[in-house]
Design an enzyme around this catalytic site. Structure first.
Site, PDB file in Angstrom:
ATOM      1  N   HIS A  47       2.137   4.588   4.685  1.00 44.31           N
ATOM      2  CA  HIS A  47       1.487   5.354   3.629  1.00 44.31           C
ATOM      3  C   HIS A  47       2.183   6.694   3.429  1.00 44.31           C
ATOM      4  O   HIS A  47       2.397   7.138   2.294  1.00 44.31           O
ATOM      5  CB  HIS A  47       0.015   5.570   3.971  1.00 44.31           C
ATOM      6  CG  HIS A  47      -0.768   4.301   4.066  1.00 44.31           C
ATOM      7  ND1 HIS A  47      -2.016   4.232   4.640  1.00 44.31           N
ATOM      8  CD2 HIS A  47      -0.480   3.037   3.648  1.00 44.31           C
ATOM      9  CE1 HIS A  47      -2.471   2.984   4.578  1.00 44.31           C
ATOM     10  NE2 HIS A  47      -1.550   2.251   3.985  1.00 44.31           N
ATOM     11  N   SER A  61       0.818  -1.206   0.000  1.00 44.10           N
ATOM     12  CA  SER A  61       0.000   0.000   0.000  1.00 44.10           C
ATOM     13  C   SER A  61       0.855   1.260   0.000  1.00 44.10           C
ATOM     14  O   SER A  61       0.451   2.294  -0.536  1.00 44.10           O
ATOM     15  CB  SER A  61      -0.969   0.004   1.186  1.00 44.10           C
ATOM     16  OG  SER A  61      -0.285  -0.194   2.396  1.00 44.10           O
TER      17      SER A  61
END
Length: 221
Positions: free
Chosen positions: A122, A64
């Site tokens: 992230h 991610s």
């Protein structure tokens, strides 16, 4: 390649599909492979260095962070044509969401939707995407001549692959990569599978006028 679950994997894949396709079309297939490796290392180093201080016992799974990396690349490109993504009006006040910073809002959204998601992973992906977009990592990439030589050596395999999926060759993409050519998507750009982007010079004036006013902390990057 390792994820905590199928749901974790499919969310990352779907998030990555469009940004990675746009990146490959503009930069070439071989270049994209090099970028995936180099940028992953840069993002991973940031995550690990911060982890030594703030979360030394936390592991990471998934990609991610890489999805957010290419998302920030897209946000940088799109911001040239649509600086303000959306404006909320509250009585006499207004809140502007700038396109360049959209990845941070998406990261916060994922943190709320999935409280155990890795916000540091992230964010390091987002920061790496910005570092690349602004040219700070260019010296890490090999010269175009080397990439072209690799393509020539691998041409028999490339010819087989090209019959199944589109292979973007280095000599076709180097001019686009080194120029400001980009077809914006937020303002109705063309399908990413239709071919190379159109020059920004032919579209920027119109769009500028229009815009004046996942996993756990132990499992996801």
């Amino acid at each position: 390649m390792v994820h905590i679950s199928f749901f974790h994997w499919i969310c990352n894949i779907l998030t990555l599909l469009t940004p990675l396709a746009v990146f490959e079309m503009r930069n070439g297939t071989i270049y994209t492979g090099v970028a995936l490796n180099l940028l992953t290392i840069v993002a991973g180093l940031q995550y690990c260095l911060a982890g030594l201080i703030f979360y030394p016992d936390t592991g990471v799974l998934g990609l991610s962070g890489i999805a957010f990396l290419f998302m920030s690349y897209m946000a940088y490109q799109e911001s040239k044509f649509k600086p303000i993504f959306y404006t909320w009006h509250f009585n006499n006040m207004e809140l502007k969401i700038y396109t360049l910073y959209l990845p941070f809002f998406v990261a916060l959204f994922f943190m709320i939707l999935f409280p155990s998601s890795s916000l540091p992973g992230h964010v390091t992906g987002i920061l790496t995407g910005y570092l690349y977009s602004y040219g700070y990592l260019n010296k890490l990439f090999p010269p175009s001549d080397i990439l072209t030589a690799i393509e020539k050596k691998a041409s028999p395999l490339i010819n087989l692959i090209d019959k199944i999926v589109k292979f973007y060759k280095e000599d076709e993409c180097v001019a686009i990569r080194t120029s400001n050519e980009y077809t914006p998507m937020l303002n109705g750009g063309s399908d990413i599978e239709q071919g190379p982007a159109t020059p920004a010079a032919t579209t920027s004036a119109t769009f500028l006028n229009e815009t004046r006013v996942l996993g756990s902390r132990d499992s996801a990057a």
